[in-house]
Design an enzyme around this catalytic site. Structure first.
Site, short mmCIF file in Angstrom:
data_model
loop_
_atom_site.label_atom_id
_atom_site.label_comp_id
_atom_site.label_asym_id
_atom_site.label_seq_id
_atom_site.Cartn_x
_atom_site.Cartn_y
_atom_site.Cartn_z
N CYS A 15 -3.34 0.50 -0.92
CA CYS A 15 -2.87 -0.70 -0.20
C CYS A 15 -1.79 -1.51 -1.09
CB CYS A 15 -4.16 -1.76 -0.06
SG CYS A 15 -5.93 -1.14 -0.20
N ARG A 69 -9.96 8.16 -8.58
CA ARG A 69 -11.24 7.02 -8.80
C ARG A 69 -12.16 7.88 -9.76
NH1 ARG A 69 -12.14 5.46 -2.65
NH2 ARG A 69 -10.21 4.51 -2.17
N GLN A 95 -6.98 10.43 1.38
CA GLN A 95 -7.56 9.92 2.78
C GLN A 95 -6.62 9.84 4.01
OE1 GLN A 95 -8.35 6.17 0.90
NE2 GLN A 95 -10.75 6.34 1.19
N ASP A 125 -5.35 7.71 5.32
CA ASP A 125 -5.17 6.21 5.12
C ASP A 125 -4.53 5.51 6.05
OD1 ASP A 125 -6.15 3.85 3.93
OD2 ASP A 125 -5.15 4.24 2.03
N HIS A 140 -2.83 1.34 7.06
CA HIS A 140 -2.62 -0.15 6.81
C HIS A 140 -2.16 -0.78 8.05
CE1 HIS A 140 -4.03 1.31 3.06
NE2 HIS A 140 -4.41 0.17 2.72
N LYS A 196 -16.25 -4.76 6.25
CA LYS A 196 -16.03 -3.58 6.87
C LYS A 196 -16.85 -3.06 7.90
CE LYS A 196 -17.50 -1.22 2.54
NZ LYS A 196 -17.29 0.03 1.82
N HIS A 229 -7.27 -2.05 6.89
CA HIS A 229 -7.44 -0.86 5.97
C HIS A 229 -8.41 0.00 6.79
CE1 HIS A 229 -6.42 -3.29 2.17
NE2 HIS A 229 -6.90 -4.23 2.96
#
Ligand SMILES: [Zn+2]
Length: 567
Positions: free
Chosen positions: A266, A295, A313, A315, A317, A396, A442
């Site tokens: 992000c 991570r 991911q 991912d 945004h 979320k 997200h």
């Protein structure tokens, strides 16, 4: 510190409920480790890093005697009546984990502060059960201190011999690690614990999943971006990761500067957004990316692809005016349903609310949570509420998929964020000509590609549908006389975009067919004299159906229609 030490064939635990407010984050689902030494550990008042190091020092010698090198640290309060406060205990357990890893012991730790269901099987040899206790203070007298061993540099050969590939020999056939090894998709190797080595076929599968969702995203107006893996702490301070997530970040330095490998995309995406001005006419704008994130979370060989330290991911945004958030969320739930139904996966929706440790006002969190609920209800989906399980910046929608053993794994997630846009001073020009702050959604659909692949490998028992099979067809010559024609067939298949292999090595046709079946290849094309004379192939499916005299164009058409229909 008190430790009850058990050498086990296996231990399996499942976090059920947080026992204390300071409990660590833990993923649900069962965690199983085989052939390990479980250290039930109670941290007592006054224990510190020194005590942890002492415990690990003795452990190391013990493991050497045992010929074992794997442990699980399992927080266990019931061994002492003089326990340290939870806030003091966790750092000691972490120190113990670090010390053990630094000592070259393969180490995992079960989450702290949870009520867990667990079972284990103790091996039953004379050293299988031991209890120990450690405390701070008296250093051994000088005469007891042994001089350190003189260090000898190891040769490349000796070092190389230490690099082991993970062995999944004792796991059931249905486990994705066994399937992955048999199908030559990926491996785990000693130098990179909890990280995946993708082999050709696994990477093909991963790329196919990315291409498939990206094609759908392009139809929905997404653009694709990528950002650097490293960023200095300035960025992570603005994003709050320095304060809320640093213990899970991999840190490094560049001269004087401290840098972190990105645990999330992000903040970097915000910088791309901020590199130009946006008008309300252009919003929502949707940025997709597939960069790996790093991570340092509990992971390991024990969970294979389900929990890794480097993950990619799908991912995205989405930057939108707040009034457009709900319709955008509905669109995302629609996308999610479409994607999961292609794989025949059943899923459950949960809404995770404001955690104790959070950014922003309660009012904003309630507004965002309400919008999530409205979107889920508009889609007519049943949902559960996971109290206080939101991320530190946003509530979320979590989407859980059941794996083949009935364990639930969080895959997709959709977060509605009112905090980061303010911190990063994101803006767009509204119809009133003034600057406004957008919301950021997200979201990821597959979740981690690694985990998703683990789930579908088990779901299909390795027999992936034709459209995502790394190898869709193999060509098997009846004998060496037909090698030339077999080569022609293979070339034509590849030219037509079919992912094909030639089984041209020596060996009987029967053994090659068995091998192809073990590899779960959807189509085997057998080529002999009859086929060569008539310029055809014999098609045999992995389910055992056979058809002779098939023209190659017609077979290529069949694969194309499988692909088009996601079969
Ligand atoms: Zn994000």
């Amino acid at each position: 510190m008190r430790i009850l030490q058990l050498h086990v064939d296996f231990i399996e635990y499942e976090p059920i409920k947080k026992e204390i407010p300071g409990a660590e984050e833990a993923e649900k689902g069962k965690v199983r480790e085989e052939d390990t030494v479980v250290l039930f550990t109670a941290v007592e008042k006054g224990d510190d890093g020194e005590v942890a190091a002492k415990a690990v020092g003795e452990l190391k010698a013990f493991l050497k005697n045992l010929g074992a090198n794997r442990v699980m640290i399992y927080p266990f309060a019931h061994l002492s009546s003089d326990l340290a406060r939870p806030a003091d205990a966790l750092p000691v357990l972490e120190a113990m984990e670090r010390e053990a890893k630094n000592a070259g012991i393969e180490t995992s730790r079960s989450p702290f502060g949870w009520n867990k269901a667990y079972q284990l099987k103790v091996k039953g040899h004379p050293l299988a059960e031991m209890s120990r206790s450690y405390s701070k203070g008296v250093k051994p007298a000088p005469e007891q201190q042994k001089p350190p061993h003189p260090r000898r540099e190891l040769s490349e050969g000796e070092l190389l011999a230490r690099i082991k590939k993970s062995d999944f020999g004792t796991l059931p056939e249905t486990d994705h690690r066994v399937i992955g090894e048999r199908l030559d998709l990926f491996s785990f190797q000693e130098p990179s614990p909890g990280m995946v080595y993708w082999h050709d076929k696994g990477l093909t599968l991963r790329n196919l999943l990315v291409q498939f969702i990206m094609a759908e995203l392009r139809r929905r107006g997404y653009i694709e971006v990528s950002s650097p893996a490293l960023a200095n702490m300035t960025l992570w301070r603005v994003s709050g990761h320095d304060e809320h997530y640093k213990e899970n970040m991999f840190l490094t330095s560049l001269g004087e500067e401290e840098l972190g490998l990105k645990p999330m995309n992000c903040p970097s995406i915000f910088l791309i957004y901020k590199s130009r001005r946006w008008s309300f006419r252009e919003l929502p704008v949707r940025f997709a990316d597939f960069d790996p994130v790093y991570r340092n979370e509990l992971s390991g060989v024990a969970t294979g692809l389900f929990r890794v330290k480097v993950l990619s991911q799908d991912d995205a945004h989405i930057f939108a005016p707040e009034e457009k958030a709900e319709s955008e969320l509905v669109g995302l739930l629609d996308l999610l349903d479409k994607m999961y139904s292609v794989f025949g996966l059943k899923y459950k929706v949960k809404i995770s609310t404001r955690p104790d440790e959070h950014m922003g006002s309660v009012e904003e969190w309630e507004r965002a949570t309400k919008t999530l609920v409205k979107a889920v209800e508009a889609k007519g989906l049943a949902y559960e509420v996971k109290d206080k399980e939101g991320s530190f910046y946003a509530p979320k929608i979590d989407v859980d998929i059941k794996d083949s053993l009935g364990r639930e794994w969080q895959c997709g997630t959709i977060q509605l964020d009112l905090q980061m846009p303010k911190r990063f001073k994101l803006a767009y020009t509204g119809s009133d000509g003034k600057e406004h702050v957008p919301v950021v959604i997200h979201r990821t659909i597959y979740g981690s590609l690694e985990r998703f692949i683990g789930i579908i490998l088990e779901h299909y028992k390795g027999a992936l549908p034709v459209w995502v099979s790394p190898v869709q067809a193999c060509v098997i010559p009846l004998s060496d006389e037909h090698l030339v024609y077999s080569q022609e067939v293979l070339s034509e298949l590849r030219a037509a975009g079919v992912r094909a292999e030639g089984y041209f090595e020596s060996g009987t046709m029967g053994s090659k067919i068995r091998n192809a079946q073990l590899q779960k290849i959807p189509y085997m094309l057998v080529v002999g004299k009859k086929e060569e004379d008539s310029k055809t192939v014999s098609v045999r499916t992995r389910a055992g159906e056979q058809e002779q005299g098939v023209r190659l164009e017609s077979f290529i058409g069949r694969v194309a229609s499988d692909v088009a229909a996601n079969r």
